[in-house]
Design an enzyme around this catalytic site. Structure first.
Site, mmCIF file in Angstrom:
data_model
loop_
_atom_site.group_PDB
_atom_site.id
_atom_site.type_symbol
_atom_site.label_atom_id
_atom_site.label_comp_id
_atom_site.label_asym_id
_atom_site.label_seq_id
_atom_site.Cartn_x
_atom_site.Cartn_y
_atom_site.Cartn_z
ATOM 1 N N LYS A 112 60.077 16.472 46.008
ATOM 2 C CA LYS A 112 59.742 15.130 45.520
ATOM 3 C C LYS A 112 58.269 14.812 45.779
ATOM 4 C CE LYS A 112 61.319 10.342 45.546
ATOM 5 N NZ LYS A 112 61.014 10.221 44.111
ATOM 6 N N GLY A 145 58.384 15.623 29.971
ATOM 7 C CA GLY A 145 58.758 16.165 31.290
ATOM 8 C C GLY A 145 60.032 16.977 31.135
ATOM 9 N N THR A 163 58.333 7.460 38.868
ATOM 10 C CA THR A 163 58.102 6.483 39.941
ATOM 11 C C THR A 163 56.610 6.146 40.081
ATOM 12 O OG1 THR A 163 58.243 8.449 41.318
ATOM 13 C CG2 THR A 163 60.150 7.012 41.300
ATOM 14 N N THR A 169 63.315 3.974 44.359
ATOM 15 C CA THR A 169 64.550 3.222 44.623
ATOM 16 C C THR A 169 64.473 2.495 45.965
ATOM 17 O OG1 THR A 169 65.726 4.955 43.426
ATOM 18 C CG2 THR A 169 67.057 3.443 44.745
ATOM 19 N N PRO A 211 64.009 2.235 38.327
ATOM 20 C CA PRO A 211 63.789 2.961 39.579
ATOM 21 C C PRO A 211 64.894 3.979 39.836
ATOM 22 C CG PRO A 211 63.370 0.627 39.899
ATOM 23 C CD PRO A 211 63.953 0.777 38.514
ATOM 24 N N HIS A 241 60.889 20.003 31.088
ATOM 25 C CA HIS A 241 61.237 21.220 31.830
ATOM 26 C C HIS A 241 61.444 20.950 33.320
ATOM 27 C CE1 HIS A 241 60.073 22.759 28.036
ATOM 28 N NE2 HIS A 241 58.779 22.559 28.220
ATOM 29 N N HIS A 279 65.594 12.781 50.412
ATOM 30 C CA HIS A 279 65.433 13.505 49.140
ATOM 31 C C HIS A 279 65.131 14.979 49.369
ATOM 32 C CE1 HIS A 279 65.145 9.505 47.267
ATOM 33 N NE2 HIS A 279 65.324 10.129 46.105
ATOM 34 N N HIS A 280 65.209 15.719 48.272
ATOM 35 C CA HIS A 280 64.822 17.135 48.215
ATOM 36 C C HIS A 280 63.328 17.288 48.540
ATOM 37 C CE1 HIS A 280 62.791 16.442 44.293
ATOM 38 N NE2 HIS A 280 63.754 15.536 44.124
ATOM 39 N N ILE A 282 64.890 16.547 36.406
ATOM 40 C CA ILE A 282 65.703 15.562 35.684
ATOM 41 C C ILE A 282 65.473 15.684 34.179
ATOM 42 C CG2 ILE A 282 64.022 13.694 36.098
ATOM 43 C CD1 ILE A 282 66.441 11.760 36.008
HETATM 44 N N1 LIG Z 1 64.735 6.848 37.864
HETATM 45 C C1 LIG Z 1 65.584 7.828 38.211
HETATM 46 O O1 LIG Z 1 66.813 7.652 38.203
HETATM 47 C C2 LIG Z 1 65.019 9.150 38.588
HETATM 48 C C3 LIG Z 1 63.675 9.303 38.618
HETATM 49 N N2 LIG Z 1 63.132 10.512 38.957
HETATM 50 C C4 LIG Z 1 61.686 10.577 38.895
HETATM 51 O O2 LIG Z 1 61.321 11.364 37.772
HETATM 52 C C5 LIG Z 1 60.088 12.012 38.046
HETATM 53 C C6 LIG Z 1 60.289 13.508 37.839
HETATM 54 O O3 LIG Z 1 61.140 14.014 38.838
HETATM 55 P P1 LIG Z 1 61.569 15.551 38.864
HETATM 56 O O4 LIG Z 1 62.211 15.931 37.581
HETATM 57 O O5 LIG Z 1 62.294 15.764 40.136
HETATM 58 O O6 LIG Z 1 60.130 16.267 38.960
HETATM 59 P P2 LIG Z 1 59.751 17.721 38.431
HETATM 60 O O7 LIG Z 1 58.443 18.070 39.055
HETATM 61 O O8 LIG Z 1 60.903 18.645 38.588
HETATM 62 O O9 LIG Z 1 59.557 17.495 36.851
HETATM 63 C C7 LIG Z 1 58.494 16.818 36.285
HETATM 64 C C8 LIG Z 1 58.082 17.603 35.054
HETATM 65 O O10 LIG Z 1 57.121 16.867 34.327
HETATM 66 C C9 LIG Z 1 56.075 17.759 33.948
HETATM 67 N N3 LIG Z 1 54.893 17.005 33.654
HETATM 68 C C10 LIG Z 1 53.950 16.503 34.489
HETATM 69 N N4 LIG Z 1 53.004 15.853 33.786
HETATM 70 C C11 LIG Z 1 53.359 15.954 32.481
HETATM 71 C C12 LIG Z 1 52.787 15.481 31.279
HETATM 72 N N5 LIG Z 1 51.635 14.797 31.271
HETATM 73 N N6 LIG Z 1 53.405 15.759 30.113
HETATM 74 C C13 LIG Z 1 54.557 16.457 30.083
HETATM 75 N N7 LIG Z 1 55.155 16.948 31.205
HETATM 76 C C14 LIG Z 1 54.555 16.680 32.381
HETATM 77 C C15 LIG Z 1 55.959 18.691 35.130
HETATM 78 O O11 LIG Z 1 55.238 19.843 34.800
HETATM 79 P P3 LIG Z 1 54.580 20.730 36.004
HETATM 80 O O12 LIG Z 1 55.752 21.366 36.670
HETATM 81 O O13 LIG Z 1 53.689 21.682 35.279
HETATM 82 O O14 LIG Z 1 53.858 19.795 36.904
HETATM 83 C C16 LIG Z 1 57.436 18.960 35.414
HETATM 84 O O15 LIG Z 1 57.969 19.952 34.566
HETATM 85 C C17 LIG Z 1 59.704 11.617 39.471
HETATM 86 O O16 LIG Z 1 58.837 10.525 39.456
HETATM 87 C C18 LIG Z 1 61.033 11.224 40.076
HETATM 88 O O17 LIG Z 1 60.902 10.345 41.154
HETATM 89 C C19 LIG Z 1 63.899 11.575 39.260
HETATM 90 C C20 LIG Z 1 65.260 11.470 39.265
HETATM 91 C C21 LIG Z 1 65.940 10.239 38.950
HETATM 92 O O1 LIG Z 2 62.544 12.233 42.731
HETATM 93 C C1 LIG Z 2 63.799 12.083 42.692
HETATM 94 O O2 LIG Z 2 64.591 13.019 42.809
HETATM 95 C C2 LIG Z 2 64.310 10.723 42.494
HETATM 96 N N1 LIG Z 2 63.470 9.760 42.234
HETATM 97 C C3 LIG Z 2 63.797 8.396 42.037
HETATM 98 C C4 LIG Z 2 63.201 7.542 43.132
HETATM 99 O O3 LIG Z 2 62.086 7.823 43.598
HETATM 100 O O4 LIG Z 2 63.825 6.561 43.532
HETATM 101 C C5 LIG Z 2 65.270 8.170 41.843
HETATM 102 C C6 LIG Z 2 66.140 9.043 42.695
HETATM 103 O O5 LIG Z 2 65.981 8.663 44.032
HETATM 104 C C7 LIG Z 2 65.772 10.509 42.510
#
Ligand SMILES: NC(=O)C1=CN([C@@H]2O[C@H](COP(=O)(O)OP(=O)(O)OC[C@H]3O[C@@H](n4cnc5c(N)ncnc54)[C@H](OP(=O)(O)O)[C@@H]3O)[C@@H](O)[C@H]2O)C=CC1
Ligand SMILES: O=C(O)C1=N[C@H](C(=O)O)C[C@H](O)C1
Length: 250
Positions: free
Chosen positions: A139, A10, A80, A146, A106, A12, A135-136, A15
Site C-alpha cells: 500500500k 489502473g 486515495t 478509509t 474511500p 493492471h 493493510h498489505h 484492484i
Molecule cells: N476505495 C476502495 O475501496 C479501494 C481503494 N484502493 C485504492 O486504489 C489505489 C490502487 O490500489 P492498488 O490496486 O492496491 O495499487 P496497485 O499499485 O496494485 O495498482 C495501481 C495501478 O495503477 C497504475 N498506475 C499508476 N499511475 C497510473 C496512471 N497515470 N495511469 C494508468 N495507470 C497508472 C500502476 O502502475 P505501476 O505499477 O506501473 O505503478 C498500477 O498498475 C490506491 O490508492 C488504493 O488505496 C484500493 C482498494 C480499495
Molecule cells: O490500498 C488498499 O488496499 C485499500 N485502500 C483504500 C483505503 O486506503 O482506505 C480502501 C481499502 O482500505 C483498501
C-alpha cells in the site's frame, strides 16, 4: 437498452485488474478501455467511454480526473490521498463540466461503509476513540483513506454532540507511538505481509469498550460498490463523496 461504456484506469493493479473482470462480466456494461501506466488518456475519448473507474495512485489521480472532466467522462474513484486542496481543484473542474459526476469512495465495500456509519453513530457516546487500520505491504499511503474518513466522521459527530476534541494524555514516549492525529482522533497504521485491508474502530468509556472491526479478505468485496457507482454516477452531476450516498442504509 444500450450498455454503459466503462473504462478502467489502473487496469493492471491489484484492484484495477479485479475491476476489469467485474465490468466485463456486468451485463449492463461494456468494458471499452483498460489503461495502465504510460497509456494515452486519449484512448478514453477514442473508445467513447462514459465512465472512467480510477484506481491508480495518489500521484496520478488528479491528472486523470482533469482529463476525464474536460472530456465529459464521469469518474468513479477509489484512489486515495484526498485533501481539502485536491477536493477544491476537483470541484473547480466540475464547475466547468456541470453535467458530469464524480464519485470518490474511500471504500467500496459494504462492510467498510457500514463500519463508518456505525462509528459515526457510536462516537458521541464514548469519551475516547481511536482507529487502527491494517493493510498489505504494497500500500502506497498511510493512514488509509478509509481510516482517515472514519476518524473525520468520528470527530465531526463528537463536535456536533458538543464533546471536546480528544486530548492526548501522553506525557512521555517515542515520536509516532500515538499514531497520526486526524482531527483529534489517533489513527494507527499496520503494514503486514498476508493482510489485505482491515480496520478496527475502538471506543472507550468508564468500565466498557466497543470495538467495530471490518476485514476485506479479497478484492472482490469492492466490486459491487464500483459497479453501483458506475451505474449511479452518470445521473449524479457534481461531487459525491462516499458510497453511502448511493446506498439505502435505512
Ligand atoms: N476505495 C476502495 O475501496 C479501494 C481503494 N484502493 C485504492 O486504489 C489505489 C490502487 O490500489 P492498488 O490496486 O492496491 O495499487 P496497485 O499499485 O496494485 O495498482 C495501481 C495501478 O495503477 C497504475 N498506475 C499508476 N499511475 C497510473 C496512471 N497515470 N495511469 C494508468 N495507470 C497508472 C500502476 O502502475 P505501476 O505499477 O506501473 O505503478 C498500477 O498498475 C490506491 O490508492 C488504493 O488505496 C484500493 C482498494 C480499495
Ligand atoms: O490500498 C488498499 O488496499 C485499500 N485502500 C483504500 C483505503 O486506503 O482506505 C480502501 C481499502 O482500505 C483498501
Amino acid at each position: 437498452m444500450s450498455k454503459l461504456r466503462v473504462a478502467v484506469i489502473g487496469a493492471h493493479g491489484r484492484i484495477g485488474s479485479e475491476a476489469v473482470r467485474a465490468v466485463a462480466a456486468a451485463e449492463d456494461m461494456e468494458l471499452v478501455a483498460e489503461l495502465g501506466r504510460g497509456d494515452e488518456l486519449e484512448t478514453l475519448t477514442r473508445a467513447g467511454a462514459q465512465v472512467a473507474v480510477e484506481l491508480t495512485h495518489p500521484d496520478s489521480v488528479m491528472d486523470n480526473l482533469e482529463f476525464c472532466l474536460a472530456n465529459g467522462i464521469h469518474g468513479v474513484v477509489g484512489t486515495t490521498g484526498w485533501t481539502e486542496d485536491r477536493l477544491a481543484r476537483l470541484n473547480s473542474w466540475l464547475d466547468a463540466a456541470p453535467s458530469t459526476g464524480v464519485l470518490i469512495a474511500p471504500n467500496f465495500s459494504i462492510g467498510a461503509v457500514l463500519t463508518m456509519t456505525f462509528a459515526r453513530q457510536a462516537a458521541r457516546f464514548f469519551e475516547s476513540a481511536e482507529v487502527v487500520e491494517l493493510h498489505h505491504r504494497g500500500k502506497a499511503d498511510s493512514p488509509s483513506g478509509t481510516a482517515t474518513r472514519t476518524a473525520q466522521l468520528i470527530a465531526a459527530a463528537r463536535e456536533d454532540a458538543g464533546l471536546p476534541r480528544q486530548e492526548d494524555p501522553t506525557t512521555h514516549g517515542l515520536p509516532g507511538a500515538r499514531g497520526a492525529d486526524v482531527d483529534g482522533v489517533p489513527v494507527h497504521a499496520v503494514r503486514l505481509r498476508g493482510l489485505l485491508a482491515h480496520q478496527e474502530v475502538l471506543f472507550g468509556d468508564t468500565g466498557e469498550t466497543l470495538t467495530i472491526r471490518h476485514d476485506s479478505l479479497h478484492h472482490s468485496c469492492f466490486m459491487p460498490g464500483i459497479l453501483l457507482g458506475a451505474r449511479r454516477v452518470v445521473d449524479t452531476p457534481g461531487l459525491t463523496f462516499g458510497l453511502e450516498h448511493f446506498l439505502d442504509l435505512g
